[in-house]
Design a protein around this motif. Structure first.
Motif, PDB file in Angstrom:
ATOM      1  N   LYS A 124       8.573  15.918 -11.012  1.00  0.00           N
ATOM      2  CA  LYS A 124       7.749  14.706 -10.945  1.00  0.00           C
ATOM      3  C   LYS A 124       7.725  13.990 -12.287  1.00  0.00           C
ATOM      4  CE  LYS A 124       4.357  15.543  -7.263  1.00  0.00           C
ATOM      5  NZ  LYS A 124       2.917  15.729  -6.988  1.00  0.00           N
ATOM      6  N   TYR A 125       7.584  14.794 -13.326  1.00  0.00           N
ATOM      7  CA  TYR A 125       7.520  14.210 -14.672  1.00  0.00           C
ATOM      8  C   TYR A 125       8.806  13.461 -14.990  1.00  0.00           C
ATOM      9  CZ  TYR A 125       7.158  14.036 -19.779  1.00  0.00           C
ATOM     10  OH  TYR A 125       7.127  13.627 -21.085  1.00  0.00           O
ATOM     11  N   ILE A 126       9.945  14.081 -14.679  1.00  0.00           N
ATOM     12  CA  ILE A 126      11.222  13.417 -14.946  1.00  0.00           C
ATOM     13  C   ILE A 126      11.354  12.136 -14.126  1.00  0.00           C
ATOM     14  CG2 ILE A 126      13.732  13.661 -14.803  1.00  0.00           C
ATOM     15  CD1 ILE A 126      12.452  15.342 -16.952  1.00  0.00           C
ATOM     16  N   ARG A 127      11.002  12.197 -12.872  1.00  0.00           N
ATOM     17  CA  ARG A 127      11.030  11.002 -12.026  1.00  0.00           C
ATOM     18  C   ARG A 127      10.172   9.898 -12.609  1.00  0.00           C
ATOM     19  NH1 ARG A 127      12.616  10.075  -6.271  1.00  0.00           N
ATOM     20  NH2 ARG A 127      13.425  12.069  -5.527  1.00  0.00           N
ATOM     21  N   ARG A 185       0.795  -1.224   0.000  1.00  0.00           N
ATOM     22  CA  ARG A 185       0.000   0.000   0.000  1.00  0.00           C
ATOM     23  C   ARG A 185       0.831   1.279   0.000  1.00  0.00           C
ATOM     24  NH1 ARG A 185      -4.657   1.106   1.383  1.00  0.00           N
ATOM     25  NH2 ARG A 185      -5.902  -0.177  -0.006  1.00  0.00           N
ATOM     26  N   THR A 186       2.005   1.257   0.649  1.00  0.00           N
ATOM     27  CA  THR A 186       2.768   2.497   0.721  1.00  0.00           C
ATOM     28  C   THR A 186       3.323   2.857  -0.648  1.00  0.00           C
ATOM     29  OG1 THR A 186       5.031   1.709   1.051  1.00  0.00           O
ATOM     30  CG2 THR A 186       3.535   1.580   2.916  1.00  0.00           C
ATOM     31  N   GLY A 187       3.673   4.143  -0.828  1.00  0.00           N
ATOM     32  CA  GLY A 187       4.121   4.643  -2.114  1.00  0.00           C
ATOM     33  C   GLY A 187       5.241   3.815  -2.729  1.00  0.00           C
ATOM     34  N   LYS A 188       6.310   3.668  -1.971  1.00  0.00           N
ATOM     35  CA  LYS A 188       7.466   2.984  -2.538  1.00  0.00           C
ATOM     36  C   LYS A 188       7.187   1.504  -2.786  1.00  0.00           C
ATOM     37  CE  LYS A 188      12.086   1.427  -1.396  1.00  0.00           C
ATOM     38  NZ  LYS A 188      13.218   1.485  -0.463  1.00  0.00           N
ATOM     39  N   ASP A 189       6.609   0.848  -1.793  1.00  0.00           N
ATOM     40  CA  ASP A 189       6.314  -0.573  -1.968  1.00  0.00           C
ATOM     41  C   ASP A 189       5.311  -0.781  -3.087  1.00  0.00           C
ATOM     42  OD1 ASP A 189       8.050  -1.241  -0.044  1.00  0.00           O
ATOM     43  OD2 ASP A 189       6.564  -1.513   1.550  1.00  0.00           O
ATOM     44  N   ALA A 190       4.357   0.137  -3.179  1.00  0.00           N
ATOM     45  CA  ALA A 190       3.352   0.004  -4.232  1.00  0.00           C
ATOM     46  C   ALA A 190       4.015   0.107  -5.606  1.00  0.00           C
ATOM     47  CB  ALA A 190       2.285   1.084  -4.082  1.00  0.00           C
ATOM     48  N   PHE A 191       4.927   1.076  -5.730  1.00  0.00           N
ATOM     49  CA  PHE A 191       5.569   1.208  -7.032  1.00  0.00           C
ATOM     50  C   PHE A 191       6.432  -0.001  -7.355  1.00  0.00           C
ATOM     51  CE2 PHE A 191       9.418   2.141  -9.398  1.00  0.00           C
ATOM     52  CZ  PHE A 191       8.844   2.335 -10.636  1.00  0.00           C
ATOM     53  N   ASN A 192       7.163  -0.482  -6.352  1.00  0.00           N
ATOM     54  CA  ASN A 192       7.977  -1.677  -6.604  1.00  0.00           C
ATOM     55  C   ASN A 192       7.103  -2.847  -7.040  1.00  0.00           C
ATOM     56  OD1 ASN A 192      10.458  -0.591  -6.166  1.00  0.00           O
ATOM     57  ND2 ASN A 192      10.580  -1.193  -4.007  1.00  0.00           N
ATOM     58  N   ALA A 193       5.965  -2.965  -6.390  1.00  0.00           N
ATOM     59  CA  ALA A 193       5.059  -4.057  -6.744  1.00  0.00           C
ATOM     60  C   ALA A 193       4.547  -3.877  -8.169  1.00  0.00           C
ATOM     61  CB  ALA A 193       3.895  -4.102  -5.764  1.00  0.00           C
ATOM     62  N   ASP A 200       2.291   8.952  -6.818  1.00  0.00           N
ATOM     63  CA  ASP A 200       2.262   8.743  -5.372  1.00  0.00           C
ATOM     64  C   ASP A 200       3.675   8.616  -4.820  1.00  0.00           C
ATOM     65  OD1 ASP A 200      -0.393   8.769  -5.574  1.00  0.00           O
ATOM     66  OD2 ASP A 200      -0.733   6.671  -5.052  1.00  0.00           O
ATOM     67  N   LEU A 201       4.508   7.955  -5.619  1.00  0.00           N
ATOM     68  CA  LEU A 201       5.864   7.663  -5.179  1.00  0.00           C
ATOM     69  C   LEU A 201       6.665   8.929  -4.935  1.00  0.00           C
ATOM     70  CD1 LEU A 201       8.072   5.580  -4.716  1.00  0.00           C
ATOM     71  CD2 LEU A 201       8.552   5.645  -7.154  1.00  0.00           C
ATOM     72  N   SER A 202       6.560   9.865  -5.854  1.00  0.00           N
ATOM     73  CA  SER A 202       7.366  11.068  -5.731  1.00  0.00           C
ATOM     74  C   SER A 202       6.821  11.947  -4.608  1.00  0.00           C
ATOM     75  CB  SER A 202       7.353  11.822  -7.061  1.00  0.00           C
ATOM     76  OG  SER A 202       6.073  11.774  -7.651  1.00  0.00           O
ATOM     77  N   MET A 229      -2.168   1.803 -17.740  1.00  0.00           N
ATOM     78  CA  MET A 229      -1.191   2.876 -17.755  1.00  0.00           C
ATOM     79  C   MET A 229      -1.554   3.958 -16.763  1.00  0.00           C
ATOM     80  SD  MET A 229       1.418   2.312 -19.408  1.00  0.00           S
ATOM     81  CE  MET A 229       1.867   0.825 -20.298  1.00  0.00           C
ATOM     82  N   GLN A 230      -2.851   4.221 -16.638  1.00  0.00           N
ATOM     83  CA  GLN A 230      -3.268   5.226 -15.668  1.00  0.00           C
ATOM     84  C   GLN A 230      -2.905   4.804 -14.251  1.00  0.00           C
ATOM     85  OE1 GLN A 230      -7.393   6.182 -16.279  1.00  0.00           O
ATOM     86  NE2 GLN A 230      -7.013   7.135 -18.271  1.00  0.00           N
ATOM     87  N   MET A 231      -3.034   3.512 -13.991  1.00  0.00           N
ATOM     88  CA  MET A 231      -2.667   3.018 -12.665  1.00  0.00           C
ATOM     89  C   MET A 231      -1.170   3.193 -12.430  1.00  0.00           C
ATOM     90  SD  MET A 231      -4.931  -0.441 -12.381  1.00  0.00           S
ATOM     91  CE  MET A 231      -4.322  -0.804 -10.737  1.00  0.00           C
ATOM     92  N   LEU A 232      -0.402   2.875 -13.469  1.00  0.00           N
ATOM     93  CA  LEU A 232       1.053   2.991 -13.353  1.00  0.00           C
ATOM     94  C   LEU A 232       1.438   4.432 -13.077  1.00  0.00           C
ATOM     95  CD1 LEU A 232       3.772   1.522 -13.586  1.00  0.00           C
ATOM     96  CD2 LEU A 232       3.775   2.098 -16.010  1.00  0.00           C
ATOM     97  N   VAL A 233       0.875   5.340 -13.848  1.00  0.00           N
ATOM     98  CA  VAL A 233       1.176   6.754 -13.669  1.00  0.00           C
ATOM     99  C   VAL A 233       0.776   7.214 -12.273  1.00  0.00           C
ATOM    100  CG1 VAL A 233       0.491   9.062 -14.391  1.00  0.00           C
ATOM    101  CG2 VAL A 233       1.080   7.352 -16.102  1.00  0.00           C
ATOM    102  N   GLY A 234      -0.367   6.731 -11.822  1.00  0.00           N
ATOM    103  CA  GLY A 234      -0.820   7.094 -10.478  1.00  0.00           C
ATOM    104  C   GLY A 234       0.177   6.651  -9.425  1.00  0.00           C
ATOM    105  N   ALA A 235       0.631   5.413  -9.543  1.00  0.00           N
ATOM    106  CA  ALA A 235       1.587   4.893  -8.566  1.00  0.00           C
ATOM    107  C   ALA A 235       2.883   5.688  -8.614  1.00  0.00           C
ATOM    108  CB  ALA A 235       1.860   3.420  -8.839  1.00  0.00           C
TER     109      ALA A 235
END
Lengths: 196, 196
Positions: free
Chosen positions: A157-160, A92-100, A146-148, A137-143
DNA sequence: TTGGCATGTTATCAGCGTAAACATAGTCGG
DNA sequence: CCGACTATGTTTACGCTGATAACATGCCAA
């Protein structure tokens, strides 16, 4: 007898002049063929043959080959969205969510090589520049957003976002193209340590 | 008259039964066609036609279409190595050198989309897993190794190498596939800030 | 019931990769 | 110098492909 039975009447569809739901059957067969070879090796005639229909019947449902392939990418979009949902459900957390999400992205690519390639291929996406607007893709972008952290400018944010997408996409492609061995542990390691 | 003139006698090669240097001409024409379309749209017959030779003459020099494509990837390997050399010539320190290589990698891909794709495509590389052993790739790997500090284990170095390659390769592919706009400044920004 | 329309089929075309048989010409031993 | 061998070209042909046009079938609505 129920009055609202909108299911297709099957009864040995091979012998009937009208197939019943040929469009769906073609898409399904197309997906099956993508499991055993790249999209370039998919022929309309073979798909039609396997469905038990004449070669040109396809053209009653798709104006040309690219249109059938486009239909396949739509299913692909739904499928990768399911991967993402399953991945997000646990972390659920930003970083873990993105890694997942990253793991899900790469694993989807490895599990559906031809379909993934097709989804990314510009020829089939109409050549339009810009991120695909699929649910996945929208989900990916959302995650990624959230991460940044909150202190970044929108350009940062865009570059990240692009960096993250690039690592994930690049790893997927390198593995897909056989330049890096398929290895689940390797995926975790590459996506985990966050300093590049 | 010189005794050791080993250059090919040209004199209006279109009218002579034997071409003189058909193999080179085919490769050159193949490269030219890759500039105006993807490798899948390259046909042996068209290449032969443009060179002014019969369709099957190609088979005197290449066992099949894949072999011609493989020859094209070899030229591609030489060309990307030149990009790398030019990039390395200016920047010398580890980090700057890698950044320069990364920019060169992406720019080569954008400047030679079809050729770059072909070089990465597994079908043409024989499907063998492992990094390509071209001169260009060796230079990239070298720069990546230089980049990573001396205190890392070889496994850590390997992971770092994969991460770096993934960002660069991913960005190249995303731009190539039209998912990210082609923008030189963007390339610099994505490759520059090193936290992912 | 009947006529129209969606959805099948057959016939056909040009282009493709490739194999087999034949043609040409450059090279090398006598 | 000449003849055969060999490298390199051509012609012909086959089966596959995507696509179009004309025809057949059968469901559905007036």
């Amino acid at each position: 007898m129920p009055t609202n039975d909108n299911s297709v009447n099957i009864q040995n569809s091979a012998e009937r002049y009208h197939h019943g739901d040929l469009r769906s059957a073609l898409v399904e067969e197309g997906l099956k063929r993508l499991e055993s070879g790249p999209a370039e090796a998919l022929s309309l005639r073979e798909v039609a043959r396997n469905v038990g229909v004449s070669a040109t019947a396809v053209y009653r449902h798709f104006p040309d080959k690219a249109a059938l392939l486009r239909a396949l990418t739509e299913v692909g979009g739904e499928r990768i969205a399911e991967y993402f949902k399953a991945a997000m459900a646990k972390e659920r957390t930003g970083k873990d969510a993105f890694n997942a999400m990253g793991r899900a992205y790469v694993r989807f690519a490895l599990a559906n090589p031809a379909l993934f390639r097709l989804m990314m291929s510009p020829a089939v996406r109409g050549g339009a520049t810009g991120e695909p607007d699929s649910q996945g893709m929208q989900m990916l972008v959302g995650a990624l957003n959230d991460l940044s952290g909150g202190k970044m400018s929108s350009e940062e944010k865009y570059i990240r976002r692009l960096q993250s997408w690039s690592v994930v996409h690049g790893l997927a492609m390198l593995m897909l193209d056989g330049l890096v061995p398929h290895d689940d542990k390797l995926i975790d390691q590459v996506l985990e340590s966050r300093i590049v």
